[in-house]
Design a protein around this motif. Structure first.
Motif, PDB file in Angstrom:
ATOM      1  N   LEU A  82       0.769  -1.306   0.278  1.00 58.80           N
ATOM      2  CA  LEU A  82       0.044   0.052  -0.001  1.00 58.80           C
ATOM      3  C   LEU A  82       0.860   1.306  -0.014  1.00 58.80           C
ATOM      4  N   GLY A  83       1.953   1.298   0.730  1.00 60.47           N
ATOM      5  CA  GLY A  83       2.955   2.464   0.553  1.00 60.47           C
ATOM      6  C   GLY A  83       3.110   2.986  -0.707  1.00 60.47           C
ATOM      7  N   PRO A  84       3.271   2.288  -1.864  1.00 62.38           N
ATOM      8  CA  PRO A  84       3.560   2.867  -3.112  1.00 62.38           C
ATOM      9  C   PRO A  84       2.285   3.582  -3.694  1.00 62.38           C
ATOM     10  N   ILE A  85       1.130   2.946  -3.170  1.00 65.62           N
ATOM     11  CA  ILE A  85      -0.126   3.337  -3.811  1.00 65.62           C
ATOM     12  C   ILE A  85      -0.396   4.738  -3.242  1.00 65.62           C
ATOM     13  N   ARG A  86      -0.006   4.804  -1.737  1.00 66.79           N
ATOM     14  CA  ARG A  86      -0.356   6.137  -0.981  1.00 66.79           C
ATOM     15  C   ARG A  86       0.527   7.254  -1.602  1.00 66.79           C
ATOM     16  N   GLU A  87       1.716   6.826  -2.056  1.00 69.23           N
ATOM     17  CA  GLU A  87       2.645   7.870  -2.636  1.00 69.23           C
ATOM     18  C   GLU A  87       2.105   8.347  -3.892  1.00 69.23           C
ATOM     19  N   LYS A  88       1.799   7.442  -4.695  1.00 68.07           N
ATOM     20  CA  LYS A  88       1.234   7.828  -6.144  1.00 68.07           C
ATOM     21  C   LYS A  88      -0.098   8.690  -5.985  1.00 68.07           C
ATOM     22  N   ARG A  89      -0.962   8.264  -4.879  1.00 70.33           N
ATOM     23  CA  ARG A  89      -2.092   9.111  -4.581  1.00 70.33           C
ATOM     24  C   ARG A  89      -1.784  10.629  -4.403  1.00 70.33           C
ATOM     25  N   GLU A 122       0.867  12.341  -5.282  1.00 66.38           N
ATOM     26  CA  GLU A 122       1.335  12.859  -6.403  1.00 66.38           C
ATOM     27  C   GLU A 122      -0.109  13.308  -7.305  1.00 66.38           C
ATOM     28  N   PHE A 123      -0.909  12.518  -7.401  1.00 64.73           N
ATOM     29  CA  PHE A 123      -2.102  12.908  -8.305  1.00 64.73           C
ATOM     30  C   PHE A 123      -2.971  13.861  -7.803  1.00 64.73           C
ATOM     31  N   GLU A 124      -2.791  14.106  -6.258  1.00 68.17           N
ATOM     32  CA  GLU A 124      -3.626  14.909  -5.667  1.00 68.17           C
ATOM     33  C   GLU A 124      -3.118  16.373  -6.021  1.00 68.17           C
ATOM     34  N   LYS A 125      -2.118  16.479  -6.683  1.00 67.83           N
ATOM     35  CA  LYS A 125      -1.477  17.854  -6.509  1.00 67.83           C
ATOM     36  C   LYS A 125      -2.198  18.745  -7.869  1.00 67.83           C
TER      37      LYS A 125
END
Ligand code: TRP
Length: 363
Positions: free
Chosen positions: A300-307, A309-312
């Motif tokens: 889940l860590g990488p998913i959280r990080e990617k999210r 990024e997209f939130e920006k």
């Protein structure tokens, strides 16, 4: 012409997506997307369906469109390969549903097991909204509008696919070969069919407060894992423990891969040995939970990080959704034209019909 392979699937935007969605369907979708085996992939945010049991809460649905879109992107759904769109923006789906309604009996809808449980869960027994009651028909419209051949979903959606196939067969029988019968694609790992909530209850659901969300912070994730339901009779470390119904082990079945042992728990060669030790006694819950925590953070860590990024760039995501809706609308309009033709309600594009009628009245 070779039959196209088309995926359609979707989720109701009633909350952020959780790991039940992830192991039950989302992860598979990303694999299917990247396999290159499919000609088209449609992923639908089912807001109109969400409104069938959230009539009085449009704001909730509105807020969660973007949450679900972010979860999709974070998991690896790639808008250059898959069309992400919003159900309510495709008016063609309503028209299809309207025609399909004549092909389904009230008693058939009443027998739909998923609808039955949902009616109980929502205390709808005394007064079932018609829109809610008929959502399996609208779901058949969702699936057939895109000529889907494959619908990757969780097990709870099986009755919807059966209902869809009945509608397709009935339609084609009456009006001639028009619609495509889809196939359901269930998770291949039994633990993923229906991931229980952290409290051990059969279903992970927001209303039960037993979810682990995809966007969960690292701390919150570990906290939720530490408080998970295990075997209530496993009081001391040396006691024998039960695996069946033990949520921590069910999650391990869903998430654990052989290489995780080398990385995080190298005194065991595999999950079977870990289970055997737990059953014999001498293995504490905390140790198993720590292991699960490490595995889930890795996933889940990488998913959280990617999210994050997209939130920006949220406006870019709305733009992507808008484009997706345009693509989806075109596809649905094609099918609707086929349906109207088969149902003989395409009066103005049928020159022969007009000539025939003219002749009939001249005689
Ligand atoms: N019923 C699905 C859910 O509750 C959402 C959904 C709506 C769907 N239409 C669909 C899923 C068509 C697959 C295909 O999550």
């Amino acid at each position: 012409m070779k039959k196209e392979k088309i995926i359609l699937t979707g989720d109701r935007p009633t909350g952020k997506l959780h790991i039940g969605h992830y192991v039950g369907s989302l992860k598979r979708r990303v694999e299917l997307q990247n396999s290159g085996e499919f000609d088209k992939i449609f992923i639908m945010i089912a807001d109109a369906q969400a409104l069938t049991d959230n009539v009085d809460n449009p704001e909730k649905v509105r807020q969660n469109i973007i949450e679900v879109a972010l979860d999709y992107l974070a998991c690896g759904i790639d808008p250059t390969k898959s069309t992400i769109f919003i159900q309510s923006q495709i008016a063609e789906l309503c028209e299809l549903s309207f025609y399909y309604m004549n092909l389904v009996s009230v008693s058939r809808l009443q027998r739909n097991p998923t609808v039955k449980t949902e009616i109980q869960m929502r205390n709808f027994e005394s007064s079932i909204p018609v829109g809610f009651f008929t959502y399996p028909i609208s779901q058949a419209a969702d699936i057939t509008a895109f000529k889907a051949t494959t619908v990757p979903v969780g097990e709870d959606q099986k009755p919807m696919l059966e209902q869809t196939n009945e509608i397709v067969r009935r339609f084609n029988h009456i009006y001639g070969e028009t619609l495509i019968e889809p196939e359901i694609l269930l998770p291949d790992n039994a633990a993923c069919l229906r991931l229980p909530g952290t409290d051990g209850k059969a279903k992970m659901s927001k209303s039960l407060g037993n979810c682990i969300y995809l966007s969960e912070s690292a701390d919150e994730l570990q906290k939720k894992i530490k408080s998970m339901y295990t075997d209530p009779d496993h009081l001391r470390v040396q006691d024998p423990g039960k695996i069946e119904g033990n949520t921590v082990f069910t999650y391990l079945d869903a998430f654990c891969r052989p290489e995780h042992f080398e990385r995080y728990l190298d005194e065991y060669p595999c999950l079977e040995e870990l289970k055997a030790h737990y059953q014999r006694g001498g293995l504490g819950d905390m140790k198993v939970k720590k292991f699960l925590g490490a595995i889930m953070e890795e996933e889940l860590g990488p998913i959280r990080e990617k999210r994050k990024e997209f939130e920006k760039d949220i406006p870019a995501i709305y733009e992507m959704l808008k484009k997706g809706c345009e693509v989806a609308r075109e596809a649905a309009a094609d099918t609707l034209a086929d349906v109207r033709r088969s149902m003989k309600i395409n009066y103005f594009e049928d020159a022969e019909l007009i000539a025939e009628q003219a002749k009939r009245f001249q005689e």
